[in-house]
Design an enzyme around this catalytic site. Structure first.
Site, PDB file in Angstrom:
ATOM      1  N   GLU A 164       0.805  -1.219   0.000  1.00 14.39           N
ATOM      2  CA  GLU A 164       0.000   0.000   0.000  1.00 14.39           C
ATOM      3  C   GLU A 164       0.845   1.279   0.000  1.00 14.39           C
ATOM      4  OE1 GLU A 164      -4.096  -1.581   2.114  1.00 14.39           O
ATOM      5  OE2 GLU A 164      -2.652  -0.470   3.337  1.00 14.39           O
ATOM      6  N   GLU A 320      -6.735  -7.382  -1.141  1.00 12.02           N
ATOM      7  CA  GLU A 320      -7.261  -7.278   0.215  1.00 12.02           C
ATOM      8  C   GLU A 320      -8.699  -6.811   0.197  1.00 12.02           C
ATOM      9  OE1 GLU A 320      -5.168  -4.899   3.030  1.00 12.02           O
ATOM     10  OE2 GLU A 320      -3.183  -5.621   2.426  1.00 12.02           O
TER      11      GLU A 320
END
Length: 701
Positions: A164, A320
């Site tokens: 991320e 995710e």
């Protein structure tokens, strides 16, 4: 493995994400948080749930490298061997998202600094300056050590760089960042005089005589040069990308043939994902729609369409999602029964070839200990575990869709440069923000069952009967020329307000707004007219508002639509008026126009219509012949169609509503979720779904 087939609608090219057959299912596994005896239980439960891919090592740097000169790979060796023995493939992370304490204390200068000069401390994650030489050297060293050790391991299916990027640290204002920024500026602008011209430094006596005089745009007494801020946004995206590329170069060198990804964060402002996706072998995304938001699935669909579009329609991976509640909102609402399944199927409906999660086993310590997991704190007795197992079984029944594709019939232009420039300070209104401008346009298409592709401003537009540009604040003449050629050749363009304003340096185009779009749109903007908060302006579609502007603020009877946030005083220069302002100072002036140019048409919406946007878009949709995948689509039902290389089609039907819906079909098929053949319709329960295998055209009666 790649195959192509030409159907009556498009040419389909299939691409497998990894060597793992079927659809991918699993999530982040953090075994370093658990005693090794738990690992054996985990892999047995993974087999029960149908897990075939786990992400390992995302936050394990401190475990892998206890100090500068020590390595501990034994535990990871045993873990990967265990996965391989139980048929679970591994997405192996480079673990570089969170530098360990020993590295931070040895090099405190790598900690990031805010615009106010505050150095952020160790104790969270992503605590590094993107331009730090010490961080980059250590990250590349760790990546090489992992690649050299595991490049031939049979469990390895995918490399996962970092985690991320841009989540917590998107920029740093330290001296190292200043040096890197100056280097970047030299490469972009060449000489200092070119930078002065680009930045417009004649304003406020900001002229530079040397690159060494330039600092990052730290907190200043007043507004900072907008082009400096724009270049800073570009630099910050590039600085993080340089870190990613440095790790990927190692993996490509040492471990060729194993695909590499990093998990994106949906439509993230900070990073230009068009540029980033060029350096990805496959696109993966982290998505966390809010179960408390009844329209969250619309925004999720928009983000998934972007992920699919970043690699030209190739399948992507949902890296995710939360099995139920997250832990970081002010109020973390769980997913009610059926919602997890429906939203997982939505990712597949929008082109994903896998559904992974954060995380496999719920943590008992740390900042995310209340984040849901595939295996909750209660264990196998939990409701969440039962859903994990059931959905794993359903995914196995859907395995044949892997590699199939879908393509939208409408394209939406998305330009990160324009997004960054649009949201700079000192504009006519701070309410003109890209996500808020885009969402009503996308929601209108989603409600009408129209699948959307996102495209960059440099993309070819052939094959799209309709192109939408909710905002193009920053627009160069080359892009305007491509849009003009597209319309002349028969395309339909719909352009939103406050477009064609500035060039790539954020300098206002000469000759009036909308700059290089003026001839294409057949209008000129005399003055921008922002609408104050809490107020609206009436817009009448039939063009019967009084002639000329009004000053009495009276609202004529029968106004159809409501504009909010923004309106414009425009005059037509060849365009026809399709709607007029019907209240306020602009009453009687054009609000929506259409200009015929060559074989096509260009529409202009001079106002932000919010929830009423779809009522205007119905006109160009009809003109372009763009409609839903199925006619007579019931409310709350989402429909997409994936095309396989063998000519088969897969129709996804998702009921996001709270009541049963009957969906008429144009072709009977087989529901892969149940194995049942369909007739001329499918009935969907609340939060229900069907995935229909439709025969290839030559197989149909």
């Amino acid at each position: 493995m790649t195959a192509t087939v030409t159907t009556d609608r498009l040419t389909v090219t299939t691409d497998r994400l990894t060597r793992v057959p079927g659809l991918l299912y699993g999530g982040d596994w953090n075994p370093e948080q658990w005693p090794e005896q738990v690992w054996a239980e985990d892999v047995k439960l993974m087999a029960e749930a149908g897990v075939n891919l786990v992400t390992v090592g995302v936050f394990s740097w401190a475990r892998l490298q206890p100090d500068a000169d020590s390595w501990d790979f034994g535990w990871l060796d045993r873990l990967l061997d265990l996965c391989h023995r139980h048929g679970v493939a591994v997405d192996l992370a480079t673990a570089t998202a969170s530098p360990p304490a020993w590295l931070v204390r040895a090099h405190p200068e790598l900690l990031p600094v805010t615009a106010d000069g505050v150095r952020l401390e160790f104790g969270s994650r992503q605590h590094y300056c993107p331009s730090s030489p010490a961080y980059r050297e250590a990250a590349v060293r760790l990546t090489r050590a992992l690649a050299e050790r595991y490049r031939h391991h049979p469990a390895l299916a995918l490399w996962h760089i970092h985690n991320e990027y841009g989540d917590h640290v998107q920029e740093c204002f330290c001296p190292a960042s200043a040096v890197d920024f100056r280097r970047w500026l030299r490469e972009r602008h060449g000489g200092i005089e070119e930078l002065n011209r680009s930045w417009g430094t004649a304003f406020w006596s900001q002229r530079y005589t040397s690159f060494e005089q330039i600092e990052p745009p730290r907190t200043a007494p007043g507004p900072v040069n907008p082009t400096q801020l724009l270049d800073w946004r570009r630099f910050c995206s590039d600085a993080l990308l340089a870190l990613h590329r440095a790790e990927k170069a190692v993996l490509d060198e040492v471990s060729p043939g194993v695909p590499v990804t990093t998990n994106f964060m949906s439509m993230l402002k900070a990073l230009d994902y068009w540029e980033w996706s060029r350096h990805e072998d496959l696109v993966s995304d982290d998505a966390y729609p809010d179960p408390a938001d009844p329209r969250a699935h619309v925004n999720a669909a928009m983000n998934y369409d972007l992920m699919r579009s970043l690699k030209g329609g190739r399948p992507w991976l949902l890296m995710e999602q939360a099995p139920s509640a997250v832990s970081w909102r002010p109020v973390n609402v769980p997913k009610r029964p059926g919602l997890y399944r429906l939203w997982s199927l939505q990712a597949l409906a929008r082109g994903a070839d896998g559904v992974l999660h954060f995380q496999w086993r719920a943590s008992v310590a740390g900042a995310e200990k209340f984040h849901s997991a595939m295996l909750p704190h209660r264990g196998t007795a939990a409701r969440g575990w039962q859903e994990t197992v059931r959905f794993g079984a359903e995914l196995r029944r859907l395995g044949e869709i892997a590699g199939s594709r879908l393509r939208g019939r409408a394209a939406v232009l998305l330009d990160w440069d324009s997004w960054w420039a649009l949201e700079l300070d000192d504009h006519p209104s701070a309410r003109m923000r890209w996500p808020e401008l885009l969402r009503p346009w996308y929601a209108a298409l989603h409600e009408r069952g129209v699948t959307v592709d996102f495209v960059p401003p440099t993309a070819g537009l052939d094959g799209y009967p309709l192109v939408l540009a909710p905002n193009l604040y920053l627009l160069d003449t080359a892009t305007a020329d491509r849009l003009t050629a597209y319309v002349r050749d028969g395309g339909r363009l719909v352009c939103g307000p406050f477009s064609g304003i500035a060039d790539r340096h954020d300098h206002i185009h000469p000759g009036g707004h909308p700059g290089p779009l003026r001839e294409l749109l057949g209008i000129v903007v005399d003055e921008h007219w922002p609408i104050p908060d809490g107020e609206t302006t009436a817009v009448r579609l039939d063009g019967t508002a009084p002639d000329g502007p009004r000053s009495d603020g009276a609202e004529p009877h029968g106004a159809d639509l409501r504009a909010e946030r923004w309106s414009e005083w425009i005059e037509t220069e060849g365009a026809e008026t399709l709607a007029r302002y019907a209240s306020g100072t602009l009453a009687g002036l054009p609000a929506v126009t259409r200009n015929r140019l060559g074989a096509g048409t260009a529409w202009y919406l001079s106002c932000h219509l919010g929830a009423d946007t779809g009522r205007v878009l119905d006109l160009p949709l009809a003109e372009a012949g763009v409609g839903a995948e199925l006619p007579d689509l019931p409310a709350d039902v989402e429909v997409t169609r994936r095309h396989a290389a063998d000519g088969r089609q897969y129709l996804f039907l998702l009921n996001h509503g709270g009541v049963e819906r009957r969906v008429p079909l144009d072709t009977p098929g087989t529901d892969l979720l149940t194995g049942a053949a369909t007739g001329d319709a499918v009935t969907l329960a609340p939060l229900g779904a069907a995935v229909l295998r439709l025969p290839a055209a030559e197989e149909r009666p």
